[in-house]
Write a protein that holds these residues in place. Structure first.
Motif, mmCIF file in Angstrom:
data_model
loop_
_atom_site.group_PDB
_atom_site.id
_atom_site.type_symbol
_atom_site.label_atom_id
_atom_site.label_comp_id
_atom_site.label_asym_id
_atom_site.label_seq_id
_atom_site.Cartn_x
_atom_site.Cartn_y
_atom_site.Cartn_z
ATOM 1 N N UNK A 1 7.890 -24.655 -38.979
ATOM 2 C CA UNK A 1 9.356 -25.109 -39.626
ATOM 3 C C UNK A 1 8.853 -25.413 -41.056
ATOM 4 N N UNK A 2 10.184 -25.564 -41.631
ATOM 5 C CA UNK A 2 10.100 -26.124 -42.943
ATOM 6 C C UNK A 2 11.449 -27.339 -43.120
ATOM 7 N N UNK A 3 10.927 -28.608 -43.670
ATOM 8 C CA UNK A 3 12.314 -29.115 -43.603
ATOM 9 C C UNK A 3 12.113 -29.077 -45.336
ATOM 10 N N UNK A 4 13.521 -28.846 -46.433
ATOM 11 C CA UNK A 4 13.437 -29.156 -48.325
ATOM 12 C C UNK A 4 14.335 -30.178 -48.357
ATOM 13 N N UNK A 5 14.745 -30.677 -49.459
ATOM 14 C CA UNK A 5 15.960 -31.324 -49.551
ATOM 15 C C UNK A 5 16.458 -30.438 -51.309
ATOM 16 N N UNK A 6 17.572 -30.376 -51.403
ATOM 17 C CA UNK A 6 18.941 -30.073 -52.492
ATOM 18 C C UNK A 6 19.292 -30.625 -52.822
ATOM 19 N N UNK A 7 19.224 -31.395 -53.944
ATOM 20 C CA UNK A 7 20.157 -32.348 -54.495
ATOM 21 C C UNK A 7 20.941 -31.496 -55.829
ATOM 22 N N UNK A 8 22.326 -32.104 -55.800
ATOM 23 C CA UNK A 8 23.199 -31.992 -56.927
ATOM 24 C C UNK A 8 22.233 -31.129 -57.891
ATOM 25 N N UNK A 9 22.718 -29.823 -58.370
ATOM 26 C CA UNK A 9 22.154 -29.984 -59.945
ATOM 27 C C UNK A 9 20.040 -29.852 -59.274
ATOM 28 N N UNK A 10 19.670 -29.634 -58.117
ATOM 29 C CA UNK A 10 18.377 -29.368 -58.832
ATOM 30 C C UNK A 10 17.528 -28.607 -57.514
ATOM 31 N N UNK B 1 21.621 -22.546 -43.032
ATOM 32 C CA UNK B 1 22.477 -23.231 -44.359
ATOM 33 C C UNK B 1 22.928 -24.262 -44.944
ATOM 34 N N UNK B 2 22.084 -25.600 -43.575
ATOM 35 C CA UNK B 2 21.958 -26.663 -44.304
ATOM 36 C C UNK B 2 23.401 -27.542 -43.489
ATOM 37 N N UNK B 3 22.666 -28.758 -43.997
ATOM 38 C CA UNK B 3 23.048 -30.058 -43.470
ATOM 39 C C UNK B 3 23.446 -30.686 -45.115
ATOM 40 N N UNK B 4 24.955 -30.890 -45.179
ATOM 41 C CA UNK B 4 25.692 -31.500 -46.668
ATOM 42 C C UNK B 4 25.454 -33.119 -46.041
ATOM 43 N N UNK B 5 24.982 -33.746 -46.703
ATOM 44 C CA UNK B 5 24.439 -35.880 -45.895
ATOM 45 C C UNK B 5 25.572 -35.799 -47.402
ATOM 46 N N UNK B 6 26.484 -37.194 -47.469
ATOM 47 C CA UNK B 6 26.966 -38.076 -47.762
ATOM 48 C C UNK B 6 27.224 -39.600 -47.750
ATOM 49 N N UNK B 7 26.395 -40.173 -48.299
ATOM 50 C CA UNK B 7 26.191 -41.308 -47.791
ATOM 51 C C UNK B 7 26.807 -42.688 -48.978
ATOM 52 N N UNK C 1 22.023 -38.686 -50.623
ATOM 53 C CA UNK C 1 22.584 -37.907 -50.658
ATOM 54 C C UNK C 1 21.850 -36.756 -51.297
ATOM 55 N N UNK C 2 22.670 -35.194 -49.972
ATOM 56 C CA UNK C 2 22.134 -34.215 -50.751
ATOM 57 C C UNK C 2 22.225 -33.796 -49.493
ATOM 58 N N UNK C 3 21.439 -31.972 -49.606
ATOM 59 C CA UNK C 3 21.936 -30.623 -48.738
ATOM 60 C C UNK C 3 20.690 -31.115 -47.669
ATOM 61 N N UNK C 4 20.315 -31.131 -47.095
ATOM 62 C CA UNK C 4 19.091 -30.928 -46.288
ATOM 63 C C UNK C 4 19.039 -29.746 -46.187
ATOM 64 N N UNK C 5 17.958 -29.154 -46.143
ATOM 65 C CA UNK C 5 17.647 -27.069 -45.623
ATOM 66 C C UNK C 5 16.575 -26.376 -44.285
ATOM 67 N N UNK D 1 14.016 -32.063 -35.345
ATOM 68 C CA UNK D 1 15.434 -33.068 -35.707
ATOM 69 C C UNK D 1 14.697 -34.178 -37.061
ATOM 70 N N UNK D 2 15.158 -34.416 -38.643
ATOM 71 C CA UNK D 2 14.710 -35.786 -39.385
ATOM 72 C C UNK D 2 15.650 -36.538 -39.418
ATOM 73 N N UNK D 3 15.085 -37.145 -39.239
ATOM 74 C CA UNK D 3 15.378 -38.694 -39.354
ATOM 75 C C UNK D 3 15.357 -39.940 -40.429
ATOM 76 N N UNK D 4 16.381 -40.045 -41.003
ATOM 77 C CA UNK D 4 16.957 -40.973 -42.316
ATOM 78 C C UNK D 4 17.100 -42.604 -41.813
ATOM 79 N N UNK D 5 16.147 -43.102 -41.610
ATOM 80 C CA UNK D 5 17.325 -44.752 -41.654
ATOM 81 C C UNK D 5 17.379 -45.436 -42.372
ATOM 82 N N UNK D 6 18.111 -46.656 -42.204
ATOM 83 C CA UNK D 6 18.872 -47.397 -43.568
ATOM 84 C C UNK D 6 19.011 -46.666 -44.200
#
Lengths: 114, 110
Positions: A32-41, A107-113, A87-91, A76-81
């Protein structure tokens, strides 16, 4: 299940709050893998699990990020504080093994802080 | 670390046209995959192709590992082919850590 399932699909949070993102891999997939995709990246590696252990955590951006996997299944991926730069899509992806295998993404989680 | 470069960065086609996308990588790889990210953000695995040639319908891919490049061919393009195409590689002992290229943005007009 038929595919990799992630929840929530969208999460809006305030700066400083903690968030938990969930991934349910394809049944029988040991990796199992976690990746992050920021806008335009492109896609940025965060962490991967083989079974319940995480041999490579090198991509976690800071100690505010942690992940666990239980029963060789759900992760579960946890982000504290949270910070605005989080802010990104977590895949999440899974594969039958971890060598020479195709990855299947959720299909990812769109996180907006805010 | 390994460098993965994709070209062209952007490509605009008319429906029915053919195209070739390229992925160059700077070191030997154990694993190479091509993905399509559709306009809704879903990543679909197209090919697992560390070497050789594979075909799936209108899509085919070739990887020449000794020369460190891979090609993705799209024939008779359709509007549903639009999106971003990523090449991703695994190298050395970085098991599980796919390194992605920056992608090729493909737009197919009707």
């Amino acid at each position: 299940g038929a595919g990799v399932s992630q929840s929530p699909s969208n999460k809006v949070t305030e700066k400083g709050k903690d968030v938990e993102l969930r991934c349910d891999p394809i049944s029988g997939h040991t990796a199992l893998y976690w990746y992050r995709q920021s806008l335009g990246q492109g896609l940025e590696f965060l962490i991967y699990f083989q079974g319940n252990s995480a041999p490579d955590k090198s991509g976690l951006p800071s100690d505010r990020f942690s992940a666990e996997r239980t029963g060789g299944s759900v992760s579960t991926l946890t982000i504290q504080r949270t910070q605005q730069e989080d802010s990104a899509v977590y895949l999440c992806a899974s594969s039958p093994g971890f060598l020479n295998e195709k990855l299947f993404f959720g299909s990812g989680t769109q996180l907006s802080v805010l | 670390g390994i460098q993965v470069e994709q070209s062209p960065p952007d490509l605009i086609l008319q429906e029915g046209a053919n195209s070739t996308l390229r992925c160059n990588f700077s070191d030997s790889v154990n694993n190479l995959q091509w993905f399509h990210q559709n306009p809704w953000g879903q990543l679909i695995n197209l090919f697992y192709i560390p070497s050789g040639t594979k075909q799936n319908g209108r899509l085919s891919a070739t990887t020449v590992a000794t020369e460190r490049y891979s090609l993705l061919y799209i024939s008779s393009s359709q509007t549903t082919d639009s999106g971003v195409y990523f090449c991703a590689v695994l190298y050395g002992t970085s098991y599980g850590k796919l390194t992605f290229g920056q992608g090729t943005i493909l737009t197919v007009h009707p």
